[in-house]
Design a protein around this motif. Structure first.
Motif, short mmCIF file in Angstrom:
data_model
loop_
_atom_site.label_atom_id
_atom_site.label_comp_id
_atom_site.label_asym_id
_atom_site.label_seq_id
_atom_site.Cartn_x
_atom_site.Cartn_y
_atom_site.Cartn_z
N ALA A 72 2.43 9.70 9.73
CA ALA A 72 3.02 8.42 10.11
C ALA A 72 4.18 8.07 9.19
O ALA A 72 5.23 7.59 9.64
CB ALA A 72 1.95 7.32 10.08
N MET A 73 4.01 8.33 7.90
CA MET A 73 5.08 8.04 6.95
C MET A 73 6.30 8.93 7.23
O MET A 73 7.43 8.46 7.18
CB MET A 73 4.59 8.25 5.52
CG MET A 73 5.62 7.87 4.49
SD MET A 73 6.20 6.17 4.64
CE MET A 73 4.97 5.35 3.68
N GLN A 74 6.07 10.21 7.55
CA GLN A 74 7.18 11.10 7.88
C GLN A 74 7.88 10.64 9.15
O GLN A 74 9.11 10.68 9.25
CB GLN A 74 6.70 12.54 8.02
CG GLN A 74 7.81 13.53 8.29
CD GLN A 74 8.83 13.56 7.16
OE1 GLN A 74 8.47 13.59 6.00
NE2 GLN A 74 10.09 13.54 7.52
N TYR A 100 8.08 7.55 10.19
CA TYR A 100 8.85 6.36 9.80
C TYR A 100 10.14 6.77 9.11
O TYR A 100 11.20 6.22 9.40
CB TYR A 100 7.99 5.48 8.89
CG TYR A 100 8.73 4.29 8.35
CD1 TYR A 100 9.00 3.20 9.17
CD2 TYR A 100 9.15 4.25 7.03
CE1 TYR A 100 9.70 2.11 8.68
CE2 TYR A 100 9.85 3.16 6.54
CZ TYR A 100 10.11 2.09 7.36
OH TYR A 100 10.80 1.03 6.87
N THR A 126 -13.57 11.78 10.44
CA THR A 126 -12.49 10.83 10.65
C THR A 126 -11.88 10.42 9.32
O THR A 126 -10.67 10.32 9.17
CB THR A 126 -13.01 9.59 11.39
OG1 THR A 126 -13.64 10.01 12.60
CG2 THR A 126 -11.90 8.63 11.70
N LEU A 161 -7.75 10.97 7.72
CA LEU A 161 -6.86 9.83 7.50
C LEU A 161 -5.66 10.13 6.61
O LEU A 161 -4.56 9.73 6.94
CB LEU A 161 -7.66 8.65 6.95
CG LEU A 161 -8.51 7.93 7.98
CD1 LEU A 161 -9.27 6.79 7.32
CD2 LEU A 161 -7.70 7.41 9.13
N PRO A 162 -5.81 10.84 5.48
CA PRO A 162 -4.62 11.09 4.67
C PRO A 162 -3.53 11.85 5.42
O PRO A 162 -2.36 11.53 5.31
CB PRO A 162 -5.14 11.90 3.48
CG PRO A 162 -6.57 11.53 3.39
CD PRO A 162 -7.01 11.28 4.80
N SER A 163 -3.90 12.86 6.21
CA SER A 163 -2.89 13.61 6.93
C SER A 163 -2.23 12.76 8.01
O SER A 163 -1.05 12.89 8.28
CB SER A 163 -3.47 14.88 7.53
OG SER A 163 -4.43 14.55 8.52
N ARG A 164 -3.01 11.86 8.62
CA ARG A 164 -2.43 10.96 9.62
C ARG A 164 -1.45 10.01 8.98
O ARG A 164 -0.40 9.74 9.53
CB ARG A 164 -3.53 10.16 10.32
CG ARG A 164 -4.24 10.91 11.39
CD ARG A 164 -5.17 10.00 12.11
NE ARG A 164 -5.95 10.73 13.08
CZ ARG A 164 -6.97 10.22 13.72
NH1 ARG A 164 -7.35 8.98 13.49
NH2 ARG A 164 -7.62 10.94 14.60
N SER A 165 -1.81 9.47 7.80
CA SER A 165 -0.89 8.53 7.17
C SER A 165 0.36 9.25 6.67
O SER A 165 1.45 8.68 6.70
CB SER A 165 -1.58 7.79 6.01
OG SER A 165 -1.74 8.64 4.90
N GLU A 166 0.22 10.50 6.23
CA GLU A 166 1.40 11.27 5.84
C GLU A 166 2.29 11.54 7.04
O GLU A 166 3.52 11.43 6.94
CB GLU A 166 0.98 12.59 5.19
CG GLU A 166 0.38 12.43 3.82
CD GLU A 166 -0.16 13.74 3.27
OE1 GLU A 166 0.12 14.81 3.85
OE2 GLU A 166 -0.88 13.68 2.27
#
Length: 119
Positions: A22-24, A26, A11, A15-20
């Motif tokens: 999510a940022m994309q 946004y 998990t 996280l980094p790929s999920r936040s990337e």
């Protein structure tokens, strides 16, 4: 009972790929909002012709545009001329430079001599 304080390593690695992502997402939503706002500012009477383009329908139009963007209906913006030149010719580039079209056709960047024009 309290939840355990440790997390699974799989998990944490995801996280980094999920936040990337999510940022994309946004960035994509904000580009849709900016595009629709610009469209309405450029043509304020558009709602008279197209009822779905009224401000009351703005959230639905943003969602529709976002879905179309994610489905690949819109192409990505092209690079600007300045970005292409910066990529092709960095600040420390020493040459060779391309010749202007006028120099290629005429052999010189100088205008023709008056004598040659009067003959």
């Amino acid at each position: 009972a309290r939840a355990p304080q440790h997390r699974h390593l799989g998990t944490m690695a995801a996280l980094p790929s999920r936040s990337e992502a999510a940022m994309q997402g946004y960035v994509d939503v904000m580009s849709c909002v900016a595009s629709l706002r610009r469209q309405r500012a450029n043509a304020p009477t558009m709602a008279d012709l197209y009822p779905n383009m009224s401000w009351e329908n703005f959230p639905q139009e943003v969602a529709k545009m976002y879905r179309m963007k994610k489905e690949g209906m819109y192409e990505e913006p092209k690079e600007s001329v300045m970005a292409i030149q910066r990529k092709d010719y960095p600040d420390d580039y020493q040459g060779p430079w391309y010749k202007p079209l006028s120099q290629v056709k005429m052999g010189s960047t100088l205008p023709p001599a008056v004598e040659s024009l009067l003959r």
